[in-house]
Design a protein around this motif. Structure first.
Motif: not given
Lengths: 339, 339
Positions: A114-117
């Motif tokens: 989800a391209n979260w950190a």
């Protein structure tokens, strides 16, 4: 008007001040590995590779690429004897001398899609090996957060001579020896600093001395499913809700902890239950992050005591974890003890 | 072994196929703005600038820099008549012809200090202006997620001729006209695609046709404080807990929604209560994200109906929002109606 953080050297030097030469070399190698991982993640596929690692997790292409970045950097630096990766949980000869490094190259596999950190974690041990040693023997620890920026947080001896944080913080319930002399405490004092990776490849000191305040009404309720059969955890969640705590929970251990260090406190609580067992790895996750947190004046606890009081029984040892502001950690102990 | 996503052109062209030339120009300008914002965020200070924007938020240096990136790109492209930024909520002449663009240049100010993923949001309207128009008039929408990668998600007419998503999804309670002919539905069909920014500056198509499944047990409980005086919301949270839903809540609207699109469903629920009022802006946040979500087969709701059925009364209009998998959204309606 606020401006850019002062360019305090624009290098890693503030993280190396006073360290012995080999430990400084290890910290530099970690920083180099983090820069490589950040580059790799910009394009690496987050598809599953179709295999599992030795601990049974599904591996991503990105996991394997990040693992290679770290091993390469540690091998090249000459100051690392053994390394151990969560992706390959055994001791691997690095050919150098001075320290052993345990690491999780890419923490947050479930959210990177989800391209979260996401993050990396590093624990630095003096000498050779991990199993049979106490968490408190770690001499330094670090994590990286790969988000809009690439950020590196390093905990290391303030005066270069320490090898543990005893006396710097202590566990939430007041256990632990209080017998160290003032001089011993000073020798053992650690400092926690944050650096930002610049587009030029240099590092800029962005937070020179991170301290975690004793309380803040921010909570990260990990392993929330455990509340279904851990009544004390359920009560704790209801307490946070009725007290109108702010919820921040990405599901990535490193970003969740970094929120606490960067935003001035809070608590990350990961109890267990009969049906929702402990997943966090001691060597690669809880031990280094406990060192970082206690070095910044926060607390860690596994239900029995400070995580730093544990001894590593095996590479794959798992544990419960609560970590963060001392007063917030103390409120979580009933849920942790019910684990 | 999985490999890199196929390099389908390594450009933005798949997002432009079949669009009229001016709309394609607007999408290109948005992509250019996103690349600039990503660069800016790598070094921009997240310190507060010492002022508030017109909506009363504290502004960060990064907010102002991102705002400038977007205005510059829209002004240069020649296809934008009016633009409106959450940072400057008025109509601003852009000197071009064809479309109006409303945007939130940097969504997630409260978490960027922890280096968590943040986003930008764009709503594209045909012709001139925003106030007095229905959300369904938006012809395209986009968001960016700035995390380990920079990701751009674009919803736009599949055949280039559409101007709304009616019939593509519908609101969770089945309201909305069902009278469109098959031909009208086909003309109005939208496609939602994800692109990854490459280090070279190009864009790689990473998800060619995002569809949100009707259910997934993942929840993002926004404005959680509202449950203290919204009993239906409190019941909903307890339902999610007892049903062992997975919690993922970063507190950033864009990454929280992207989790739903990228990971195959779930729900983001932001009810209100007497003591915890609506904060989300319709023009800059809920309208464009509702268009994206319904275009991907998901649902949006504000307690009264689909967000796309709303008409914009003012730049500063606020609203409640639940968004995500259709069946999960439907379960949230009692909490939304109690708002």
């Amino acid at each position: 008007m606020a401006t850019q953080p002062a360019a305090t050297g624009c290098s890693l030097e503030p993280a190396l001040f006073g360290l012995d030469a080999r430990l400084a070399t290890v910290v530099r190698a970690i920083a180099g590995a983090v820069a490589s991982v950040a580059d790799t993640l910009r394009t690496a596929s987050v598809a599953e590779i179709g295999t599992s690692n030795a601990l049974g997790d599904k591996q991503l292409v990105a996991d394997v690429a990040a693992d290679r970045c770290v091993f390469d950097a540690l091998q090249e630096c000459g100051a690392v004897e053994l390394a151990s990766s969560e992706e390959q949980p055994a001791d691997v000869e690095m050919g150098g001398q001075g320290y052993s490094v345990a690491f999780d190259p890419l923490d947050g596999s479930s959210i990177i899609g989800a391209n979260w950190a996401v993050g990396s974690i590093f624990g630095v041990w003096p000498g050779r090996g991990f199993v049979g040693r106490a968490a408190r023997e770690q001499v330094a620890a670090a994590y990286a957060v790969y988000g809009p920026k690439t950020v590196l947080v390093v905990a290391r001896p303030a005066a270069g001579g320490g090898s543990c944080t005893e006396g710097a913080a202590g566990s939430a319930d007041g256990s632990g020896s209080g017998e160290a002399t003032e001089q011993q405490r000073a020798e053992r004092r650690m400092v926690v600093q944050e650096f930002v990776l610049l587009p030029t490849g240099g590092w800029q000191l962005s937070r020179p001395d991170i301290r975690i305040p004793p309380s803040k009404k921010v909570f990260a309720p990990a392993n929330l499913r455990a509340q279904a059969d851990n009544a004390a955890y359920r009560d704790l969640v209801l307490h946070w809700m009725s007290e109108r705590y702010t919820l921040r929970y990405s599901g990535g251990l490193v970003p969740d902890l970094h929120h606490i260090l960067a935003k001035g406190g809070g608590v990350f609580c990961n109890p267990t239950s009969a049906s929702a067992s402990a997943k966090l790895r001691c060597l690669y996750e809880t031990f280094p992050l406990a060192l970082l947190t206690e070095a910044a004046g926060g607390a860690s606890h596994d239900g029995g005591g400070s995580v730093l009081d544990q001894t590593l029984a095996s590479h794959d040892q798992r544990g419960a974890l609560v970590i963060g502001s001392t007063e917030e950690v103390a409120k979580c102990l009933p849920a942790m003890r019910a684990s």
